[in-house]
Design an enzyme around this catalytic site. Structure first.
Site, short mmCIF file in Angstrom:
data_model
loop_
_atom_site.label_atom_id
_atom_site.label_comp_id
_atom_site.label_asym_id
_atom_site.label_seq_id
_atom_site.Cartn_x
_atom_site.Cartn_y
_atom_site.Cartn_z
CB VAL A 62 -1.80 13.14 40.30
CG1 VAL A 62 -2.40 11.79 40.66
CG2 VAL A 62 -0.41 12.97 39.72
CB CYS A 63 -7.38 13.99 39.67
SG CYS A 63 -7.93 13.39 38.07
NE ARG A 64 -12.70 8.77 41.06
CZ ARG A 64 -13.23 7.87 40.23
NH1 ARG A 64 -12.88 6.60 40.33
NH2 ARG A 64 -14.09 8.22 39.31
N GLY A 66 -7.94 11.19 36.04
CA GLY A 66 -7.32 11.99 34.98
C GLY A 66 -8.15 13.17 34.50
CG MET A 90 -4.09 8.94 42.65
SD MET A 90 -2.31 8.60 42.69
CE MET A 90 -2.18 7.55 44.15
#
Length: 98
Positions: A62-64, A66, A90
């Protein structure tokens, strides 16, 4: 690269199933909220901390948005890990955060 939607991840988290979620955002980004139970390993440290991961387990990255998690997936896949990228990151997460 395998992908999973934020809604699918939320279902896994809500079921209480053992989800191995790795958040590759920077520490200050994670401080604003992360998926409950997610482990923070910033993208720049993934190569140095991959010894903490188990190749027999599946991980959701997961990141901000993708992008960084996609790069982490590509790298970890090349090292023999079973990883899936959460699309939209996110920014698309509607579930609870901690």
């Amino acid at each position: 690269m395998k992908e999973i939607t934020p809604n699918e991840v939320e279902l896994i988290v809500n079921e209480g199933t053992s989800a191995n979620i790795i958040d590759v955002r920077e520490t200050d980004e994670v401080a604003q909220g992360k998926i409950p139970g997610a482990v923070n390993i910033p993208l720049g440290l993934v190569e140095f901390r991959m010894n903490e991961l188990d190749k027999s387990k599946e991980y959701i990255m997961v990141c901000r948005s993708g992008g960084r998690s996609g790069r982490a997936c590509q790298f970890l896949e090349s090292q023999g890990f079973n990883v899936t990228n959460m699309t939209g990151g996110m920014l698309a997460w509607e579930g609870e955060t901690e």
